[in-house]
Write an enzyme that holds these catalytic residues in place. Structure first.
Site, PDB file in Angstrom:
ATOM      1  N   HIS A   1      -5.668   2.603   4.613  1.00  0.00           N
ATOM      2  CA  HIS A   1      -5.378   2.394   3.194  1.00  0.00           C
ATOM      3  C   HIS A   1      -4.295   1.337   3.043  1.00  0.00           C
ATOM      4  CE1 HIS A   1      -4.545   3.189  -1.034  1.00  0.00           C
ATOM      5  NE2 HIS A   1      -5.771   3.702  -1.044  1.00  0.00           N
TER       6      HIS A   1
ATOM      7  N   ASP B   1     -12.712   8.367   0.641  1.00  0.00           N
ATOM      8  CA  ASP B   1     -14.140   8.138   0.888  1.00  0.00           C
ATOM      9  C   ASP B   1     -14.659   8.830   2.149  1.00  0.00           C
ATOM     10  OD1 ASP B   1     -14.455   6.447  -1.366  1.00  0.00           O
ATOM     11  OD2 ASP B   1     -13.404   4.884  -0.275  1.00  0.00           O
TER      12      ASP B   1
ATOM     13  N   SER C   1     -10.564  -2.338  -8.094  1.00  0.00           N
ATOM     14  CA  SER C   1     -11.275  -2.018  -9.352  1.00  0.00           C
ATOM     15  C   SER C   1     -10.306  -1.967 -10.534  1.00  0.00           C
ATOM     16  CB  SER C   1     -12.054  -0.712  -9.224  1.00  0.00           C
ATOM     17  OG  SER C   1     -11.232   0.325  -8.755  1.00  0.00           O
TER      18      SER C   1
ATOM     19  N   HIS D   1     -13.699  -1.182  -0.436  1.00  0.00           N
ATOM     20  CA  HIS D   1     -13.188  -0.365  -1.556  1.00  0.00           C
ATOM     21  C   HIS D   1     -14.176   0.792  -1.774  1.00  0.00           C
ATOM     22  CE1 HIS D   1     -10.972   0.682  -5.038  1.00  0.00           C
ATOM     23  NE2 HIS D   1     -11.393  -0.215  -5.913  1.00  0.00           N
TER      24      HIS D   1
ATOM     25  N   ARG E   1      -6.589  13.187  -1.947  1.00  0.00           N
ATOM     26  CA  ARG E   1      -7.941  13.293  -2.508  1.00  0.00           C
ATOM     27  C   ARG E   1      -8.911  13.736  -1.413  1.00  0.00           C
ATOM     28  NH1 ARG E   1      -8.456   7.301  -4.777  1.00  0.00           N
ATOM     29  NH2 ARG E   1      -7.839   7.007  -2.599  1.00  0.00           N
TER      30      ARG E   1
HETATM   31  N1  HAX Z   1     -10.987   0.519  10.966  1.00  0.00           N
HETATM   32  C1  HAX Z   1     -10.724  -0.562  11.733  1.00  0.00           C
HETATM   33  N2  HAX Z   1      -9.761  -1.451  11.469  1.00  0.00           N
HETATM   34  C2  HAX Z   1      -8.981  -1.191  10.408  1.00  0.00           C
HETATM   35  C3  HAX Z   1      -9.165  -0.073   9.595  1.00  0.00           C
HETATM   36  C4  HAX Z   1     -10.230   0.790   9.893  1.00  0.00           C
HETATM   37  N3  HAX Z   1     -10.513   1.862   9.128  1.00  0.00           N
HETATM   38  N4  HAX Z   1      -8.244  -0.096   8.594  1.00  0.00           N
HETATM   39  C5  HAX Z   1      -7.515  -1.218   8.786  1.00  0.00           C
HETATM   40  N5  HAX Z   1      -7.966  -1.879   9.883  1.00  0.00           N
HETATM   41  C6  HAX Z   1      -7.521  -3.181  10.372  1.00  0.00           C
HETATM   42  C7  HAX Z   1      -7.682  -4.218   9.272  1.00  0.00           C
HETATM   43  O1  HAX Z   1      -9.015  -4.678   9.197  1.00  0.00           O
HETATM   44  C8  HAX Z   1      -6.682  -5.246   9.690  1.00  0.00           C
HETATM   45  O2  HAX Z   1      -7.251  -5.991  10.722  1.00  0.00           O
HETATM   46  P1  HAX Z   1      -6.990  -7.581  10.855  1.00  0.00           P
HETATM   47  O3  HAX Z   1      -5.537  -7.702  11.157  1.00  0.00           O
HETATM   48  O4  HAX Z   1      -7.885  -8.007  11.968  1.00  0.00           O
HETATM   49  O5  HAX Z   1      -7.350  -8.180   9.536  1.00  0.00           O
HETATM   50  C9  HAX Z   1      -5.547  -4.416  10.301  1.00  0.00           C
HETATM   51  O6  HAX Z   1      -6.132  -3.140  10.627  1.00  0.00           O
HETATM   52  C10 HAX Z   1      -4.386  -4.170   9.334  1.00  0.00           C
HETATM   53  O7  HAX Z   1      -4.894  -3.623   8.129  1.00  0.00           O
HETATM   54  P2  HAX Z   1      -3.989  -2.676   7.227  1.00  0.00           P
HETATM   55  O8  HAX Z   1      -2.790  -3.470   6.796  1.00  0.00           O
HETATM   56  O9  HAX Z   1      -3.744  -1.385   7.914  1.00  0.00           O
HETATM   57  O10 HAX Z   1      -4.967  -2.355   6.025  1.00  0.00           O
HETATM   58  P3  HAX Z   1      -5.280  -3.255   4.731  1.00  0.00           P
HETATM   59  O11 HAX Z   1      -4.273  -2.920   3.709  1.00  0.00           O
HETATM   60  O12 HAX Z   1      -5.426  -4.699   5.095  1.00  0.00           O
HETATM   61  O13 HAX Z   1      -6.718  -2.739   4.319  1.00  0.00           O
HETATM   62  C11 HAX Z   1      -8.371  -1.097   3.918  1.00  0.00           C
HETATM   63  C12 HAX Z   1      -6.901  -1.468   3.751  1.00  0.00           C
HETATM   64  C13 HAX Z   1      -8.645   0.190   3.170  1.00  0.00           C
HETATM   65  C14 HAX Z   1      -9.230  -2.211   3.339  1.00  0.00           C
HETATM   66  C15 HAX Z   1      -8.678  -0.908   5.416  1.00  0.00           C
HETATM   67  O14 HAX Z   1      -7.914   0.168   5.925  1.00  0.00           O
HETATM   68  C16 HAX Z   1     -10.151  -0.681   5.711  1.00  0.00           C
HETATM   69  O15 HAX Z   1     -10.880  -1.658   5.868  1.00  0.00           O
HETATM   70  N6  HAX Z   1     -10.613   0.611   5.819  1.00  0.00           N
HETATM   71  C17 HAX Z   1     -12.020   0.912   6.013  1.00  0.00           C
HETATM   72  C18 HAX Z   1     -12.794   0.801   4.720  1.00  0.00           C
HETATM   73  C19 HAX Z   1     -12.412   1.882   3.744  1.00  0.00           C
HETATM   74  O16 HAX Z   1     -12.376   3.063   4.062  1.00  0.00           O
HETATM   75  N7  HAX Z   1     -12.128   1.486   2.506  1.00  0.00           N
HETATM   76  C20 HAX Z   1     -11.814   2.429   1.413  1.00  0.00           C
HETATM   77  C21 HAX Z   1     -10.326   2.504   1.143  1.00  0.00           C
HETATM   78  C22 HAX Z   1      -9.999   3.459   0.014  1.00  0.00           C
HETATM   79  C23 HAX Z   1     -10.532   2.915  -1.252  1.00  0.00           C
HETATM   80  O17 HAX Z   1     -10.134   1.908  -1.786  1.00  0.00           O
HETATM   81  N8  HAX Z   1     -11.518   3.545  -1.753  1.00  0.00           N
HETATM   82  O18 HAX Z   1     -12.160   3.024  -2.774  1.00  0.00           O
END
Ligand code: HAX
Length: 438
Positions: free
Chosen positions: A318, A373, A241, A271, A327
């Protein structure tokens, strides 16, 4: 117009400009890092190529707003009388200038926001013309975009404005938007979920207080709103964002275009939409339980079921943080104080006990800890806001505080139009082959 804040901001801008100019002119060649193939393919994770002074995110410590941690920020801000929580308007002044405002400075912003908070009728007409089952984030973004015709920046630019004046109408547009966002959100909420019955603003109330009032939710929801907006405000520049808002504004698109775009990014499930996903996950889980006690064993099984179905555990992980999000901690402390025995909070706590171990065993995520979240929806639910697809709109009001401060400073410091360079897959393969040879 809030004279004190604007004057202070201009002074800060004048003091800051030589620092940025000197860095570019005298130290422009200094390297901040290198970019790997994994980073080019993997979402530019960790690439250090953005600058902001509004907030900084340390992977282990979490966010600092203008150099202060969350507890420090809440401690120093001027408080709403009869409430332990700060004025959101004072926090806006703090993000803009880096100085803790006095009560007089805060109240001036409170009055300015009050004067600007009514929505133009055409925004209401546009919202009403949309199908009622439209997602509230779509309505929120649409409402913001519709107001673009109000942009002072666009008007002044068309008249021929000098570059060092850009910050001024950007600040004015940002203030106008910030004042209206809670009204816009409350209108969408009441139209969609409360039989289209609306509550007029209360001229006595500050932003948090009036938001609770227009939502139709009793105290202490005003404090929840204040806490929520401040906690969600800023998380440095690289999140979707913030980065989207900054990117769009870098083309000299005004605050309305830029924020609407940033809100669209916030609406993604990885996000900001994760807060509604957490609630959805918990409700599905409870339905499956059919009245059984949610034991650690059952929670563990449900988490594994989600992972085995190829889905993410919402609210966990994250891109930058490598510990529990402060948070999350701040909201958990609120729950421990205000709703310690609430079953949904207890479930969140059981997930907190179990999920990090499950995610670690799963072995993919770099951060098995909860983010902002994971905890936020339960507080909303407790206070009667059970329409979880609205949760990201609340996040959006908060996030606007940060991203609008950022784009005001972007224009003040003359940051360039963003335009990173892309390469082809063949170029990466050639670079990989050359590295292997060397
Ligand atoms: N559940 C399952 N798998 C997860 C995970 C979770 N909560 N978090 C990360 N992973 C997976 C990723 O999907 C990725 O898998 P692939 O290799 O198959 O693509 C792997 O672990 C490595 O990811 P990472 O390097 O640890 O995390 P990223 O930086 O790529 O992504 C995210 C960060 C927040 C998008 C990710 O942790 C996620 O999808 N979390 C769940 C959704 C969520 O809670 N989002 C909100 C985040 C906070 C925010 O921005 N709020 O607005």
């Amino acid at each position: 117009m809030s004279k004190l804040l604007k004057e202070k901001l201009f002074k800060k801008i004048q003091e800051h400009r030589p620092r940025t100019a000197k860095l570019v002119k005298e130290h422009g060649d200094v390297k901040l890092g290198e970019v790997t193939i994994a980073q080019a393919i993997g979402g530019a994770r960790g690439v250090r190529c953005l600058v902001t002074d509004i907030s900084y995110l340390d992977p282990m410590e979490g966010i600092r707003f203008r150099g202060r941690t969350i507890p420090e920020t809440f401690e120093v801000m001027p408080k709403v009388p009869g409430s332990g929580y700060p004025y959101v308007e004072g926090f806006w002044s703090y993000l803009m200038t880096g100085d803790v405002p006095t009560m007089a400075e805060t109240l001036e912003v409170v009055e300015e926001f009050k004067a600007k908070r009514e929505l133009p009728q055409y925004v209401i007409d546009i919202l009403r013309a949309m199908p009622r089952d439209t997602h509230p984030m779509t309505m929120f973004s649409q409402g913001i975009l519709a107001m673009q015709r109000e942009s002072l920046f666009a008007k002044r630019y068309a008249e021929g404005m000098k570059k060092d004046e850009y910050w001024d109408p950007m600040y004015e547009d940002s203030t106008n938007l910030m004042a209206k966002l809670p009204t816009l959100a409350a209108y969408i909420y009441r139209m969609k979920y409360k039989s289209d019955v609306h509550i007029p603003a209360d001229p006595k109330l500050d932003m948090g207080g009036n938001f609770a009032h227009q939502m139709g939710i009793a105290k202490p929801y005003d404090d929840v709103a204040r806490m929520y907006f401040i906690l969600h405000s800023d998380h440095e520049s690289g999140n979707v964002s913030a980065h989207t808002t900054h990117l769009v504004a870098s083309a000299l698109s005004d605050a309305y275009y830029s924020l609407s775009a940033g809100i669209n990014g916030l609406a993604g499930p990885l996000h900001g939409l994760a807060n509604q996903e957490v609630l959805r996950w918990m409700m599905n889980f409870q339905t499956k339980l059919g009245g059984q006690e949610p034991t650690e064993e059952l929670v563990k099984k449900a988490l594994w079921d989600t992972l085995n179905a190829g889905q993410v555990i919402p609210g966990y992980g994250h891109a930058v943080l490598r510990k529990t999000d402060p948070r999350y901690v701040a909201q958990r402390e609120f729950c421990l104080k205000n709703l310690p025995d609430y079953p949904l909070f207890k479930l969140i706590d059981t997930i907190f006990k179990v999920a990090p171990g499950v995610l670690t065993e799963h072995g993919k995520t770099k951060n098995p800890w909860p983010n902002v979240d994971a905890q936020s929806g339960v507080i909303q639910w407790y206070y009667g806001l059970t329409e979880w697809d609205f949760y990201t709109v609340l996040f959006g009001i908060g996030r606007a505080l940060g991203v609008l401060s950022n784009i005001t400073w972007d224009r003040a410091l003359g940051y360039a139009i963003e335009r990173p360079k892309s390469l082809t897959t063949k170029m990466l393969e050639d670079a990989a082959a050359a590295a292997k040879k060397a």
